[in-house]
Write a protein that holds these residues in place. Structure first.
Motif, PDB file in Angstrom:
ATOM      1  N   LEU A 159       0.657  -0.783  -0.228  1.00  0.00           N
ATOM      2  CA  LEU A 159       0.008   0.269   0.122  1.00  0.00           C
ATOM      3  C   LEU A 159       0.564   1.166  -0.065  1.00  0.00           C
ATOM      4  N   MET A 160       2.078   1.143   1.106  1.00  0.00           N
ATOM      5  CA  MET A 160       3.147   2.441   0.796  1.00  0.00           C
ATOM      6  C   MET A 160       3.131   2.759  -0.507  1.00  0.00           C
ATOM      7  N   ALA A 161       4.167   1.191  -0.781  1.00  0.00           N
ATOM      8  CA  ALA A 161       4.602   1.687  -2.658  1.00  0.00           C
ATOM      9  C   ALA A 161       3.548   2.042  -3.525  1.00  0.00           C
ATOM     10  N   TRP A 162       2.379   1.658  -3.084  1.00  0.00           N
ATOM     11  CA  TRP A 162       2.034   2.279  -4.004  1.00  0.00           C
ATOM     12  C   TRP A 162       1.277   3.920  -3.830  1.00  0.00           C
ATOM     13  N   GLY A 163       1.373   4.036  -2.960  1.00  0.00           N
ATOM     14  CA  GLY A 163       1.225   5.949  -2.648  1.00  0.00           C
ATOM     15  C   GLY A 163       0.299   6.381  -1.946  1.00  0.00           C
ATOM     16  N   ARG A 164       0.630   7.233  -0.989  1.00  0.00           N
ATOM     17  CA  ARG A 164      -0.584   7.674   0.410  1.00  0.00           C
ATOM     18  C   ARG A 164      -1.729   8.541  -0.730  1.00  0.00           C
ATOM     19  N   ALA A 165      -1.553   8.829  -1.864  1.00  0.00           N
ATOM     20  CA  ALA A 165      -2.777  10.441  -2.395  1.00  0.00           C
ATOM     21  C   ALA A 165      -4.465   9.841  -1.705  1.00  0.00           C
ATOM     22  N   HIS A 166      -5.186   8.006  -2.074  1.00  0.00           N
ATOM     23  CA  HIS A 166      -5.944   7.529  -2.027  1.00  0.00           C
ATOM     24  C   HIS A 166      -5.642   7.057  -0.342  1.00  0.00           C
ATOM     25  N   LEU A 167      -4.514   6.404   0.209  1.00  0.00           N
ATOM     26  CA  LEU A 167      -4.962   5.278   1.078  1.00  0.00           C
ATOM     27  C   LEU A 167      -5.473   5.405   2.139  1.00  0.00           C
ATOM     28  N   LEU A 168      -5.388   6.766   2.538  1.00  0.00           N
ATOM     29  CA  LEU A 168      -7.190   6.857   3.709  1.00  0.00           C
ATOM     30  C   LEU A 168      -7.785   6.555   3.819  1.00  0.00           C
ATOM     31  N   GLY A 169      -8.621   6.870   2.375  1.00  0.00           N
ATOM     32  CA  GLY A 169      -9.779   6.623   2.218  1.00  0.00           C
ATOM     33  C   GLY A 169      -9.427   4.890   1.471  1.00  0.00           C
ATOM     34  N   LEU A 170      -8.845   4.145   1.011  1.00  0.00           N
ATOM     35  CA  LEU A 170      -8.627   2.933   0.471  1.00  0.00           C
ATOM     36  C   LEU A 170      -9.166   1.796   2.331  1.00  0.00           C
ATOM     37  N   VAL A 171      -8.191   1.968   2.848  1.00  0.00           N
ATOM     38  CA  VAL A 171      -8.360   1.870   4.683  1.00  0.00           C
ATOM     39  C   VAL A 171      -8.861   2.101   5.179  1.00  0.00           C
ATOM     40  N   PHE A 172      -9.630   2.884   4.993  1.00  0.00           N
ATOM     41  CA  PHE A 172     -11.786   3.098   5.833  1.00  0.00           C
ATOM     42  C   PHE A 172     -12.593   2.338   4.822  1.00  0.00           C
ATOM     43  N   GLY A 173     -12.116   2.522   3.264  1.00  0.00           N
ATOM     44  CA  GLY A 173     -13.242   1.123   2.884  1.00  0.00           C
ATOM     45  C   GLY A 173     -12.889   0.265   2.856  1.00  0.00           C
ATOM     46  N   LEU A 174     -11.760  -0.424   3.345  1.00  0.00           N
ATOM     47  CA  LEU A 174     -11.047  -1.741   3.806  1.00  0.00           C
ATOM     48  C   LEU A 174     -12.063  -2.418   5.384  1.00  0.00           C
ATOM     49  N   THR A 175     -12.049  -1.129   5.709  1.00  0.00           N
ATOM     50  CA  THR A 175     -12.395  -1.716   7.139  1.00  0.00           C
ATOM     51  C   THR A 175     -13.887  -1.494   7.374  1.00  0.00           C
ATOM     52  N   GLY A 176     -14.798  -0.639   6.189  1.00  0.00           N
ATOM     53  CA  GLY A 176     -15.993  -0.793   6.035  1.00  0.00           C
ATOM     54  C   GLY A 176     -16.363  -1.967   5.323  1.00  0.00           C
ATOM     55  N   LEU A 177     -15.918  -2.878   4.930  1.00  0.00           N
ATOM     56  CA  LEU A 177     -16.685  -3.945   4.397  1.00  0.00           C
ATOM     57  C   LEU A 177     -16.400  -4.969   5.369  1.00  0.00           C
ATOM     58  N   ALA A 178     -15.014  -4.841   6.315  1.00  0.00           N
ATOM     59  CA  ALA A 178     -14.772  -6.200   6.809  1.00  0.00           C
ATOM     60  C   ALA A 178     -15.851  -5.823   8.013  1.00  0.00           C
ATOM     61  N   THR A 179     -16.220  -4.774   8.853  1.00  0.00           N
ATOM     62  CA  THR A 179     -17.047  -4.471   9.729  1.00  0.00           C
ATOM     63  C   THR A 179     -18.551  -5.572   9.311  1.00  0.00           C
ATOM     64  N   VAL A 180     -19.613  -4.596   8.242  1.00  0.00           N
ATOM     65  CA  VAL A 180     -20.441  -4.794   7.374  1.00  0.00           C
ATOM     66  C   VAL A 180     -20.879  -6.921   7.956  1.00  0.00           C
ATOM     67  N   TYR A 181     -18.736  -7.553   7.132  1.00  0.00           N
ATOM     68  CA  TYR A 181     -19.292  -8.415   6.842  1.00  0.00           C
ATOM     69  C   TYR A 181     -19.275  -9.326   8.416  1.00  0.00           C
TER      70      TYR A 181
END
Length: 353
Positions: free
Chosen positions: A149-171
């Motif tokens: 994730l860090m090698a990919w870049g930080r531009a949208h990293l926070l949103g991606l992490v929040f999205g993964l967290t939301g999906l994991a919570t719903v699951y």
């Protein structure tokens, strides 16, 4: 972001283990096992990710060898001593589960105890080590994903992490299945770890932008967590309709509590008693349930359980003094404030901006 030793976070860790111990003792903290373990997961996700971000920001890379070495030195010594002494307890008390102990110990030592239990095997006095397996699996996988994730870049990293967290919570909240899988599987508990990860990224992002959140009172979420852990239920072990939704509530409260401990202070949360239990929390986690689930002192009653918990506290203190603290000194060779050999070579070629 705060990286020095934080007594309030130690107090939060102390609360987590006290909730778990209280629930296992039979005291009326009905959901203390779920709330305490969930709080441990949130705290682990936050602390581990904070260390990874710190190292990446300083050196522009991550030393997996150093990270895994520090985790091994932190977790394995006390675990190995515990696993070596438990069969002595089983033998001395004439416990019929002794012949099955080696397989249970190996599953716990290699951190697959939760999957072994889901597959239908009972680990006897080591059944509670499922949560340690979940955490260790996180320690193996998350640094690799972090690097990608860090090698990919930080531009949208926070949103991606929040999205993964939301999906994991719903699951976790909506998934159906056997109660044992809902309770101890890695995928149904990942959301709590990811909430801690999200908190670490959010606070790091604020720090990079020069934002300084106001100090807050840690005691408020501390008290709320205790009160909600006593939420009444007919049967904790079979109330599937409440189990996962309450887990999500405890995780959100855990984020509130951990964030408050990072940003604020409470003399009660950071008291000597809470910090003491936070300090011995790992060994107490190992020992208390093994003693309660043994055949010592006859049938399970609250007085009997509390007596064995007192023994577990003593053993945990001895574990800290004789094993964990001395071995902790060896972690100095994995210092984060100095680059590893590979990081130093990379810095000489291309300095980190």
């Amino acid at each position: 972001m705060q990286h020095s030793r934080n007594r309030d976070l130690d107090g939060v860790r102390g609360l987590a283990i006290l909730l778990v111990v209280a629930a296992h003792s039979g005291l009326p903290v009905r959901w203390g096992g779920l709330s305490g373990v969930t709080l441990f997961f949130v705290l682990s996700g936050y602390l581990i990710t904070s260390l990874l971000i710190r190292e990446w920001d300083r050196w522009g890379s991550l030393s997996l060898w150093r990270f895994w070495g520090r985790r091994a030195l932190r977790l394995l010594p006390a675990l190995v001593v515990f696993l070596a002494l438990v069969p002595v307890l089983l033998w001395a008390t004439g416990d019929s589960r002794l012949p099955d102990y080696p397989a249970a110990a190996l599953a716990s030592l290699f951190y697959v105890g939760n999957w072994v239990r889901i597959a239908g095997s009972d680990l006897g006095v080591l059944n509670h080590l499922w949560s340690l397996s979940v955490e260790e699996q996180f320690y193996v996988v998350w640094p690799l994903l972090f690097i990608a994730l860090m090698a990919w870049g930080r531009a949208h990293l926070l949103g991606l992490v929040f999205g993964l967290t939301g999906l994991a919570t719903v699951y976790s909240v909506w998934t159906k299945g056997d109660f044992i899988r809902l309770d101890i599987s890695t995928e149904t508990n990942a959301f709590a770890l990811l909430l801690g990860v999200s908190l670490a990224f959010a606070l790091a992002s604020m720090a990079r932008k020069g934002w300084h959140p106001p100090r807050v009172n840690v005691l408020i979420p501390f008290v709320v967590m205790v009160l909600v852990s006593a939420f009444p239920s007919h049967d904790v072990a079979t109330d599937h309709t409440l189990f996962r939704p309450l887990g999500a509530i405890y995780a959100v409260l855990g984020v509130w509590l951990v964030a408050s401990a990072v940003l604020g202070h409470s003399s009660i949360v950071a008291s000597r008693v809470m910090v003491f239990f936070g300090t011995i929390s790992y060994a107490l986690y190992l020992w208390h349930q093994a003693l309660i689930n043994s055949v010592l002192l006859g049938d399970k009653t609250i007085p009997r359980n509390l007596a064995l918990i007192a023994v577990a506290v003593l053993l945990s203190w001895l574990s800290w003094v004789l094993v964990e603290r001395p071995v902790g000194g060896l972690r100095g060779r994995f210092r984060l404030d100095e680059p590893s050999a590979r990081q130093r070579a990379a810095l000489e070629k291309e300095p980190v901006p």
